[in-house]
Design a protein around this motif. Structure first.
Motif, PDB file in Angstrom:
ATOM      1  N   THR A 288       0.836  -1.369  -0.137  1.00 21.98           N
ATOM      2  CA  THR A 288       0.035   0.087  -0.057  1.00 21.98           C
ATOM      3  C   THR A 288       0.855   1.246  -0.219  1.00 21.98           C
ATOM      4  O   THR A 288       1.931   1.328   0.802  1.00 21.98           O
ATOM      5  N   ASP A 289       0.525   2.182  -0.946  1.00 22.78           N
ATOM      6  CA  ASP A 289       1.418   3.290  -0.975  1.00 22.78           C
ATOM      7  C   ASP A 289       1.124   4.360   0.160  1.00 22.78           C
ATOM      8  O   ASP A 289       0.056   4.137   0.922  1.00 22.78           O
ATOM      9  N   ARG A 290       1.819   5.559   0.221  1.00 22.79           N
ATOM     10  CA  ARG A 290       1.558   6.593   1.321  1.00 22.79           C
ATOM     11  C   ARG A 290       0.223   6.978   1.284  1.00 22.79           C
ATOM     12  O   ARG A 290      -0.052   7.553   2.353  1.00 22.79           O
ATOM     13  N   GLN A 291      -0.503   7.282   0.041  1.00 23.18           N
ATOM     14  CA  GLN A 291      -1.830   7.624   0.027  1.00 23.18           C
ATOM     15  C   GLN A 291      -2.762   6.626   0.269  1.00 23.18           C
ATOM     16  O   GLN A 291      -4.017   6.969   0.312  1.00 23.18           O
ATOM     17  N   GLY A 292      -2.389   5.657   0.977  1.00 20.99           N
ATOM     18  CA  GLY A 292      -3.223   4.366   1.083  1.00 20.99           C
ATOM     19  C   GLY A 292      -3.940   3.650  -0.008  1.00 20.99           C
ATOM     20  O   GLY A 292      -4.692   2.946   0.278  1.00 20.99           O
ATOM     21  N   VAL A 293      -3.184   3.838  -1.299  1.00 21.70           N
ATOM     22  CA  VAL A 293      -3.754   3.082  -2.301  1.00 21.70           C
ATOM     23  C   VAL A 293      -3.004   1.752  -2.430  1.00 21.70           C
ATOM     24  O   VAL A 293      -1.932   1.588  -2.359  1.00 21.70           O
ATOM     25  N   ALA A 294      -3.811   0.832  -2.388  1.00 22.91           N
ATOM     26  CA  ALA A 294      -3.250  -0.523  -2.830  1.00 22.91           C
ATOM     27  C   ALA A 294      -2.538  -0.858  -4.153  1.00 22.91           C
ATOM     28  O   ALA A 294      -3.120  -0.803  -5.190  1.00 22.91           O
ATOM     29  N   ARG A 295      -1.366  -0.986  -4.009  1.00 25.85           N
ATOM     30  CA  ARG A 295      -0.387  -0.991  -5.482  1.00 25.85           C
ATOM     31  C   ARG A 295      -0.244  -2.529  -5.949  1.00 25.85           C
ATOM     32  O   ARG A 295      -0.371  -2.782  -6.875  1.00 25.85           O
ATOM     33  N   VAL A 296      -0.075  -3.389  -4.917  1.00 23.74           N
ATOM     34  CA  VAL A 296       0.076  -4.737  -5.098  1.00 23.74           C
ATOM     35  C   VAL A 296      -0.810  -5.470  -4.323  1.00 23.74           C
ATOM     36  O   VAL A 296      -0.952  -5.230  -2.961  1.00 23.74           O
ATOM     37  N   LYS A 297      -1.534  -6.226  -4.985  1.00 24.61           N
ATOM     38  CA  LYS A 297      -2.678  -6.969  -4.173  1.00 24.61           C
ATOM     39  C   LYS A 297      -2.703  -8.413  -4.119  1.00 24.61           C
ATOM     40  O   LYS A 297      -2.713  -9.071  -5.059  1.00 24.61           O
ATOM     41  N   GLY A 316       3.039   1.086 -14.467  1.00 24.42           N
ATOM     42  CA  GLY A 316       2.085   1.643 -13.460  1.00 24.42           C
ATOM     43  C   GLY A 316       0.936   0.572 -13.019  1.00 24.42           C
ATOM     44  O   GLY A 316       0.046   0.927 -12.427  1.00 24.42           O
ATOM     45  N   ASN A 317       1.407  -0.892 -13.088  1.00 25.19           N
ATOM     46  CA  ASN A 317       0.360  -1.704 -12.877  1.00 25.19           C
ATOM     47  C   ASN A 317       0.792  -2.437 -11.754  1.00 25.19           C
ATOM     48  O   ASN A 317       0.294  -3.642 -11.367  1.00 25.19           O
ATOM     49  N   GLY A 318       1.684  -1.756 -10.723  1.00 25.63           N
ATOM     50  CA  GLY A 318       2.075  -2.635  -9.783  1.00 25.63           C
ATOM     51  C   GLY A 318       3.263  -3.213  -9.858  1.00 25.63           C
ATOM     52  O   GLY A 318       3.956  -3.772  -8.828  1.00 25.63           O
ATOM     53  N   GLN A 319       3.990  -3.289 -11.068  1.00 22.63           N
ATOM     54  CA  GLN A 319       5.136  -4.184 -11.085  1.00 22.63           C
ATOM     55  C   GLN A 319       6.252  -3.558 -10.390  1.00 22.63           C
ATOM     56  O   GLN A 319       7.179  -4.269  -9.665  1.00 22.63           O
ATOM     57  N   SER A 320       6.560  -2.216 -10.375  1.00 26.46           N
ATOM     58  CA  SER A 320       7.410  -1.462  -9.783  1.00 26.46           C
ATOM     59  C   SER A 320       7.629  -1.651  -8.279  1.00 26.46           C
ATOM     60  O   SER A 320       8.608  -1.886  -7.712  1.00 26.46           O
ATOM     61  N   GLU A 321       6.341  -1.478  -7.897  1.00 27.91           N
ATOM     62  CA  GLU A 321       6.166  -1.792  -6.460  1.00 27.91           C
ATOM     63  C   GLU A 321       6.407  -3.175  -5.884  1.00 27.91           C
ATOM     64  O   GLU A 321       7.121  -3.494  -4.728  1.00 27.91           O
ATOM     65  N   LEU A 322       6.086  -4.272  -6.524  1.00 30.86           N
ATOM     66  CA  LEU A 322       6.250  -5.637  -6.391  1.00 30.86           C
ATOM     67  C   LEU A 322       7.838  -5.838  -6.589  1.00 30.86           C
ATOM     68  O   LEU A 322       8.466  -6.445  -5.589  1.00 30.86           O
ATOM     69  N   MET A 500       0.426  -9.085 -14.995  1.00 35.53           N
ATOM     70  CA  MET A 500       0.036  -8.012 -13.938  1.00 35.53           C
ATOM     71  C   MET A 500      -0.822  -7.061 -14.582  1.00 35.53           C
ATOM     72  O   MET A 500      -0.733  -6.460 -15.303  1.00 35.53           O
ATOM     73  N   PHE A 501      -1.994  -6.687 -13.665  1.00 36.59           N
ATOM     74  CA  PHE A 501      -2.834  -5.938 -14.208  1.00 36.59           C
ATOM     75  C   PHE A 501      -3.544  -5.183 -12.776  1.00 36.59           C
ATOM     76  O   PHE A 501      -4.007  -6.064 -12.116  1.00 36.59           O
ATOM     77  N   ASP A 502      -3.484  -3.841 -12.409  1.00 37.44           N
ATOM     78  CA  ASP A 502      -4.188  -3.360 -11.576  1.00 37.44           C
ATOM     79  C   ASP A 502      -3.690  -3.967 -10.171  1.00 37.44           C
ATOM     80  O   ASP A 502      -4.383  -4.116  -9.147  1.00 37.44           O
ATOM     81  N   GLY A 503      -2.377  -4.209  -9.972  1.00 34.49           N
ATOM     82  CA  GLY A 503      -1.980  -4.892  -8.753  1.00 34.49           C
ATOM     83  C   GLY A 503      -1.990  -6.209  -8.456  1.00 34.49           C
ATOM     84  O   GLY A 503      -1.238  -6.835  -7.734  1.00 34.49           O
ATOM     85  N   GLU A 504      -2.504  -6.912  -9.520  1.00 38.91           N
ATOM     86  CA  GLU A 504      -2.798  -8.393  -9.248  1.00 38.91           C
ATOM     87  C   GLU A 504      -2.052  -9.378 -10.608  1.00 38.91           C
ATOM     88  O   GLU A 504      -2.099  -8.608 -11.572  1.00 38.91           O
TER      89      GLU A 504
END
Lengths: 533, 376
Positions: A288-297, A316-322, A500-504
């Protein structure tokens, strides 16, 4: 604004090769353009003719001078010598306003949009015609809707830029240029940020523009796009114009050879994988990022030794955060990671150090922002992340001689040019900077290699080398996790593909059998449970 | 957009500062001219006052000692990307540590008292800087804001300590008891009579040692490497697995400890007691010293002597030229800070252009760069 109807308006699907050959009038004529920065000659006597109503591709490696040439045409730079003719008349283009007045518009690789303003505001920005905004806005709104219909570039004029997709933002950039009366559009690497479907739509828009008599100059490094959409193509190398060809008379192999100056292997050659046990095990990972948005689910995945698992997806679909969570840079909100069955504690702001100690090497997506300290000398970057290891000195002191000797060895091993460990890292080309990172992360005892965007901003010649190195790591029995927005790269390197799409993770595919359209559908979040086998 | 090419090192660290200094002195000269005095005479008075005779040179070195400490304090934090402008407060609070040790041990020997006082100054100054460091690392409060506020807190704290705690009951002045002779840091004049009555003392050896130690810390240790990584690219340091918050606190502590050494010089070497506002503005001059010295110990050493000379020579100038007031000296100092600090890059583009045009060697270099540099 009205396009001159010609034979193509009846059959817009036909490539306009006919016009390319039969001499229509030139939209742009560059003659003997030269530009030097100090003693560096970025453009040497460049000749380029672009036929009106055609799509003209320009290809070349990084540093070949494409961007400089286009910047001269768009008025960012003034050429040292040479003439520019627009619609047959010579002009000295002084700035981009002047270029726009001559009907030349540019869509930059990185969009020049104000995120917290609406589409309409952005289109009008810099083209306000009176002190009171409302009249301009009303006129612009009507114009925007008309243009949107004409070129299938519909965007909601009142949407905020930050709320629309990257593909739509690009439409706004194109609309901006058209709104300002551009007849010639320069697009710099336009598909880098798009899904395959969005790219296809862009190409249809470009075809419509051509049909309407507009001229398009397309700068790209994707040869497939050149083959698919352009009428003619110019190849630049080391500041010179190597050749201009009708697209129908060339092929990707020839273009690659012209770009690099030698024969290039476009396909990756690899043996079947020799897969062993699971090495990297990620279970139920969420970020979850600082704004509270789930990036990786709730992502679970495993990578076995001797295989490359590719993660496909639109940027931008969560790969970087993963990647950053697995390598210990950001803290996951839940989930576990294990290497070789041993759980890895990567929480805390020195988590990346613990991940490294456990045998996880990480080539980050963005070498400038993360992987390198560009002000450091080359050898200093060669120990980044490993500086506390005993090999670089006992106790507190840094053994500079040992670090330099190792950097020297790697520069030879990875053919990093120039071979100067004392040179500031910012002065290396993108490909060589990437090699510095790869050498640092690969040349050690590791179990898992995580690679993000290995060839972003890298020359074709270096791409071939980097791909070979990644395959070599796999063949040496390492577990490799690869993230790339280049679908071709994922398909040619991976032994398994996760989408990966939308964090999943929305699907898994076999690179041998999966069709591009099936992958594209998954990347766009359509048919989430489908397996493309 | 890569029309610019980096200057060779010697131009960057010698020629450019020299041009900046010449500009500052030229404009200062014009100011002196404006008030009807001869600039040449003024500069000769400053030079003679600062270097011409033993007492003057001693004073120059005494000022320079302080500026070395505060300059290093700023530079070490700057290498870690932190803008510590709290050197004044850190040095001031360090005075507490020094006076406690000095008064406790002044019946023994300075060889015992001084090392312990150095440690105490480091602890007090370091702790005073650690608080803003902690707030930056853990709470994101910017050190520029917090360190400047801590200067004021330090000033208030020290007024309280001097009036209520350290002042002997018999005294009216807000200052501590005097340190006994045995516990004072020896004056250089005791060994070298040349220095006359100037207050330069053995702390200058500590300053030189600090310069050498700072060089090793920044460029020869793993910690220094980590601090520089943090300062250049805090995302890269996080990627590398360094604990940014820990590094910020370490950098601030070292920086504060360094500033604290001013207290050793002033309290044990010059005043022999803790007095109100003994730091004067050494903390702020240190910022200018570090900027001019390019955050490099050699540069800081030279810049500290330059500012020491300006301080001392400026005093002489006031005596010799009554029309030149204290404010005038401050104007000259401000001009130097302006040209070498704030407008440091003023002549850089011109220098780079002329260098690119003139140099043949650069041609070869540039051609090589052209083949490796990505287009922007």
């Amino acid at each position: 604004m009205a396009g001159s109807p010609d034979t193509h308006s009846q059959r817009p699907d036909t490539p306009a090769a006919a016009t390319g050959a039969s001499g229509g009038p030139w939209a742009i004529e560059l003659e003997k353009i030269s530009k030097s920065f100090g003693p560096v000659r970025a453009n040497k006597d460049i000749d380029l003719n672009v036929r009106r109503g055609s799509i003209h591709g320009i290809v070349g490696e990084n540093g070949a001078g494409k961007s400089t040439l286009m910047s001269i045409l768009y008025g960012f730079y003034t050429a040292d010598s040479g003439t520019i003719k627009v619609n047959g008349k010579a002009h000295t283009i002084t700035d981009s306003r002047h270029a726009l007045a001559l009907g030349i518009g540019m869509v930059h690789q990185h969009f020049m949009l104000v995120d917290n303003m609406t589409v309409l505001d952005n289109v009008v920005l810099g083209a306000e015609r009176s002190a009171l905004l409302s009249r301009t806005l009303d006129r612009a709104r009507a114009e925007l809707i008309k243009l949107g219909k004409e070129y299938s570039l519909e965007v909601d004029p009142d949407a905020l830029i930050e709320n629309i997709s990257v593909g739509q933002q690009q439409r706004v950039e194109i609309l901006k240029a058209l709104f300002r009366g551009a007849d010639t559009l320069i697009l710099d690497e336009p598909t880098g940020v798009l899904t395959p479907a969005e790219a296809d739509h862009l190409f249809r828009v470009l075809e419509t523009l051509r049909t309407e008599g507009k001229t398009v100059i397309l700068i790209t490094h994707k040869l497939r796009e050149i083959m698919a959409i352009t009428d003619s193509v110019s190849v630049m190398r080391a500041g010179e114009m190597v050749k201009t060809l009708p697209t129908s008379e060339t092929d990707p192999e020839q273009l690659a050879e012209l770009m690099v100056g030698r024969r290039v292997l476009l396909r990756v050659e690899k043996q079947p994988p020799n897969v062993g046990d699971v090495v990297l095990e990620v279970a139920n990972l969420s970020v979850t990022d600082r704004q509270g948005v789930a990036r990786v689910k709730n992502v679970s995945l495993s990578v076995r030794s001797g295989e490359i698992v590719g993660i496909a997806g639109v940027s931008g679909n969560g790969q970087s955060e993963l990647l950053e969570a697995i390598s210990g840079i950001i803290d996951p909100s839940s989930g576990t990671i294990a290497i070789g069955g041993v759980p890895l504690d990567i929480r805390g702001d020195d988590g990346a150090a613990r991940a490294r100690k456990a045998g996880l090497a990480h080539v980050p997506e963005d070498r400038h922002r993360m992987g390198l300290v560009t002000n450091f000398e080359e050898w200093e970057n060669s120990i980044l992340g490993y500086e506390t290891y005993p090999a670089y000195g006992k106790g507190m002191m840094l053994d500079i001689a040992a670090a330099r000797a190792e950097a020297q060895k790697r520069i030879e091993m990875f053919d990093i040019r120039p071979a100067d460990i004392g040179l500031q890292t910012a002065n290396f080309s993108g490909g060589n900077q990437q090699k510095i990172v790869l050498a640092r992360e690969m040349d050690r005892d590791l179990k898992v290699l995580i690679v993000g965007q290995p060839t972003r901003g890298v020359d074709i010649g270096a791409i071939e080398f980097i791909h070979k190195q990644i395959i070599a790591m796999r063949d040496a029995g390492k577990a490799v996790l690869l993230v790339s927005v280049e679908l071709d790269e994922i398909r040619s390197l991976s032994d398994r593909i996760l989408v990966m799409f939308d964090g999943e993770i929305v699907g898994e595919a076999d690179p041998e059998t999966a069709s591009e359209s099936a992958l594209g559908m998954m990347m766009a979040g359509i048919g989430q449970t489908e397996t493309a086998q | 957009m890569s029309a610019r090419h980096p200057l060779p090192r010697w131009m960057d660290i010698v020629l450019l500062p020299a041009i900046n200094l010449i500009m500052a002195f030229t404009i200062s000269g014009l100011v002196v001219l404006m008030i009807g005095e001869s600039p040449l005479e003024a500069i000769s008075i400053i030079l003679y006052g600062a270097f011409g005779y033993g007492d003057g040179f001693g004073y120059t070195l005494y000022y320079a000692t302080n500026f070395v400490f505060t300059g290093l304090a700023f530079a070490i934090a700057a290498h870690a990307g932190l803008f510590n402008i709290g050197g004044n407060g850190q040095a001031y609070v360090a005075g507490l540590g020094v006076i406690i040790v000095a008064l406790a041990l002044d019946q023994t020997h300075w060889l015992l008292a001084m090392p312990i006082a150095i440690v105490a100054a480091g602890i007090f100054g370091g702790a005073w800087a650690l608080i803003p460091g902690y707030l930056q690392a853990k709470r994101g409060s910017h050190v520029v804001i917090t360190t400047i506020m801590f200067n004021f807190i330090a000033a208030a704290l020290m007024v309280y300590m001097l009036n209520r705690v350290l002042k002997p009951a018999s005294s009216q002045a807000p200052q501590s008891e005097t340190i006994d002779v045995a516990g004072r840091v020896p004056q250089l004049r005791e060994f070298i009579p040349f220095f006359g009555y100037s207050p330069v003392n053995l702390t200058i050896v500590l300053a030189i040692a600090a310069l050498v130690a700072a060089y090793f810390l920044i460029w020869r240790t793993k910690l220094g490497y980590q601090l520089r990584t943090l300062g250049q690219n805090s995302v890269a340091s996080r990627y590398a697995g360094m604990s940014n918050s820990k590094l910020i606190m370490i950098a601030m502590t070292i920086s504060g400890a360094c500033a604290g050494m001013v207290a050793v010089n002033e309290v044990m070497g010059v005043q022999n007691r803790l007095v109100l506002d003994f730091v004067a503005d050494a903390g702020f001059v240190g910022i200018a010293v570090a900027l001019i010295g390019r955050n490099h110990p050699i540069g800081i050493g030279l810049a500290a002597v330059l500012f020491g000379a300006l301080y001392q020579g400026g005093q002489e100038l006031q005596f010799s030229m009554p029309t030149v007031t204290v404010e005038m000296i401050e104007v000259i100092q401000a001009l130097i800070i302006l040209f070498t600090g704030a407008m440091e890059g003023l002549f850089r583009p011109a220098l780079e252009r002329s260098y690119a045009l003139l140099s043949f060697e650069q041609n070869a270099e540039a051609t090589r760069r052209a083949t490796v540099e990505p287009e922007s």
